[in-house]
Enzyme design. Structure first.
Site, mmCIF file in Angstrom:
data_model
loop_
_atom_site.group_PDB
_atom_site.id
_atom_site.type_symbol
_atom_site.label_atom_id
_atom_site.label_comp_id
_atom_site.label_asym_id
_atom_site.label_seq_id
_atom_site.Cartn_x
_atom_site.Cartn_y
_atom_site.Cartn_z
ATOM 1 N N CYS A 125 -45.400 25.593 -0.591
ATOM 2 C CA CYS A 125 -44.855 24.405 0.423
ATOM 3 C C CYS A 125 -45.521 24.340 1.686
ATOM 4 O O CYS A 125 -45.070 23.385 2.593
ATOM 5 C CB CYS A 125 -43.283 24.557 0.296
ATOM 6 S SG CYS A 125 -42.919 26.332 0.427
ATOM 7 N N HIS A 239 -40.542 24.007 7.198
ATOM 8 C CA HIS A 239 -41.745 24.943 7.372
ATOM 9 C C HIS A 239 -42.571 24.452 8.559
ATOM 10 O O HIS A 239 -43.018 23.233 8.363
ATOM 11 C CB HIS A 239 -42.836 25.248 5.998
ATOM 12 C CG HIS A 239 -42.078 26.006 5.041
ATOM 13 N ND1 HIS A 239 -40.858 26.857 5.342
ATOM 14 C CD2 HIS A 239 -42.903 26.538 3.954
ATOM 15 C CE1 HIS A 239 -40.645 27.562 4.172
ATOM 16 N NE2 HIS A 239 -41.576 27.409 3.428
HETATM 17 C C1 11C Z 1 -41.841 30.418 1.037
HETATM 18 N N1 11C Z 1 -43.754 29.143 0.025
HETATM 19 O O1 11C Z 1 -41.529 29.986 1.736
HETATM 20 C C2 11C Z 1 -42.766 30.072 -0.595
HETATM 21 C C3 11C Z 1 -41.905 29.542 -1.384
HETATM 22 O O2 11C Z 1 -45.348 29.951 -4.242
HETATM 23 O O3 11C Z 1 -44.255 28.064 -4.409
HETATM 24 C C4 11C Z 1 -42.564 28.934 -2.573
HETATM 25 C C5 11C Z 1 -43.512 30.113 -3.386
HETATM 26 C C6 11C Z 1 -44.588 29.232 -4.047
HETATM 27 O O4 11C Z 1 -41.809 31.764 0.715
#
Ligand code: 11C
Length: 344
Positions: A125, A239
């Site tokens: 993400c 994010h």
């Molecule tokens: C997080 N990006 O915010 C991660 C969640 O490999 O798709 C998703 C983990 C992934 O911790």
């Protein structure tokens, strides 16, 4: 059209159900999770079955499957879904590094999804919004170097972490309000911590390694000079990424702004003008859930060649960073009724 979702009760699974209703309103849904249960979403009640039923001889066949499970469960169920005839979008890390599996950001490289493809990997993400911002600029100026710092919401760590965060934040801030009571910032609430994706011998977390590896694969530039540092901040959804980007050729900031403001050149991007970054925050991205917000575009004062810019990218990690990208990738096989979800 028959669609199944594995991990339907999770945060991303729920978002996927909502988007399927927009993209393929007539579809029949089959929902799976760790065990049989009922799911209530937007006032509607759904029957959810234990995923192990898909291993039975008479398991339901269908057209399209979204898998929002952890890596081990993806490994267990994705091959079975392909065997059952589904076209599969997997949202875990399991297949991203497999050279035979396309890693797709809709609007960047979704044209690689054609009828011959049975399995697509959905990127992390943080990777998705960054690629949406950088890919159109790379086409114009060439991409030489990227350094990115992320500030990631707690919902990226899953529903249990989000629930604990919301409870801790409520209790902690109420305690602060009453004064005299210490706020125990042991978890994510009121806190900023290094991302807890496993750290290997390089010293970088799995989140940092994913962002680096996935960007190179999606842009087909295995040698791209890119580095990342990731942390988790006490925010529920959204994010936030600050990037320093150097191009092969000198950049004109007006040209950068005009490229990012043109949906034909920069699909699924919303450019927010102004170096102060007005409207560019985790909460604002929740109002534009299916778009990458890009702004704070300004020169890097260290750069004498005018080839570098600093910029900020923000995206809803559950929607743009997961469910919306997955649904958009699948629209290459099954066109969407909703144009906002159709991948070019
Ligand atoms: C997080 N990006 O915010 C991660 C969640 O490999 O798709 C998703 C983990 C992934 O911790």
């Amino acid at each position: 059209m028959r669609i199944c979702i594995l991990g339907a009760t999770g945060l991303v699974g729920r978002e996927t159900i909502t988007l399927i209703a927009r993209a393929w309103p007539g579809a029949t849904l089959a929902l799976f999770a760790s065990r049989d249960q009922e799911l209530t979403l937007d006032g509607k009640s759904y029957e959810v079955l234990g995923a192990s039923r898909l291993e039975a001889q008479d398991a339901p066949r269908g057209d399209l499957a979204f898998v929002a499970l952890d890596d081990d469960h993806s490994k267990r169920y994705v091959p079975r879904l392909v065997e059952l005839g589904y076209r599969v979008i997997d949202k875990s890390n399991t297949y991203r590094a497999d050279p035979k599996v396309p890693l797709v950001v809709a609007g960047v490289n979704s044209s690689i999804v054609d009828d011959s493809v049975r399995l697509v990997a959905n990127p992390n993400c943080t990777t998705i919004p960054l690629m949406l911002a950088l890919s159109p600029l790379r086409r114009e100026f060439g991409l030489s170097e990227v350094t990115v710092s992320t500030y990631q919401a707690v919902s990226g760590a899953g529903i249990a972490a989000l629930d604990a965060f919301l409870a801790d934040a409520r209790d902690g801030f109420q305690a602060l309000d009453r004064l005299g009571l210490p706020f125990k910032a042991s978890g994510y609430a009121g806190n900023t911590v290094p991302h807890n994706g496993g750290t290997d011998e390089s010293g970088f977390s799995s989140e940092e390694r994913k962002l680096i590896f996935e960007s190179r694969k999606i842009l087909s530039t295995p040698e791209l000079d890119i580095s990342a540092q990731c942390c988790r901040v006490g925010v529920a959804v959204g994010h936030y990424e600050n990037a320093w980007v150097t191009f092969d050729r000198p950049v004109d900031l007006e040209r950068v702004a005009s490229i990012l403001s043109d949906p034909a050149r920069s699909p699924f991007v919303k450019h927010l003008p102004g170096a102060a970054g007005e409207g560019l925050s985790a909460l604002h991205c929740v109002q534009d859930r299916d778009l990458a917000l890009v702004g704070r575009i300004r020169p890097d004062h260290r750069d004498r060649d005018r080839k570098s810019v600093c910029l900020t990218v923000v995206g809803d990690n559950l929607r743009l960073g997961a469910a919306a990208n997955a649904v958009r990738a699948a629209t290459r096989w099954f066109p969407s009724a909703d144009r906002d979800l159709q991948a070019p």
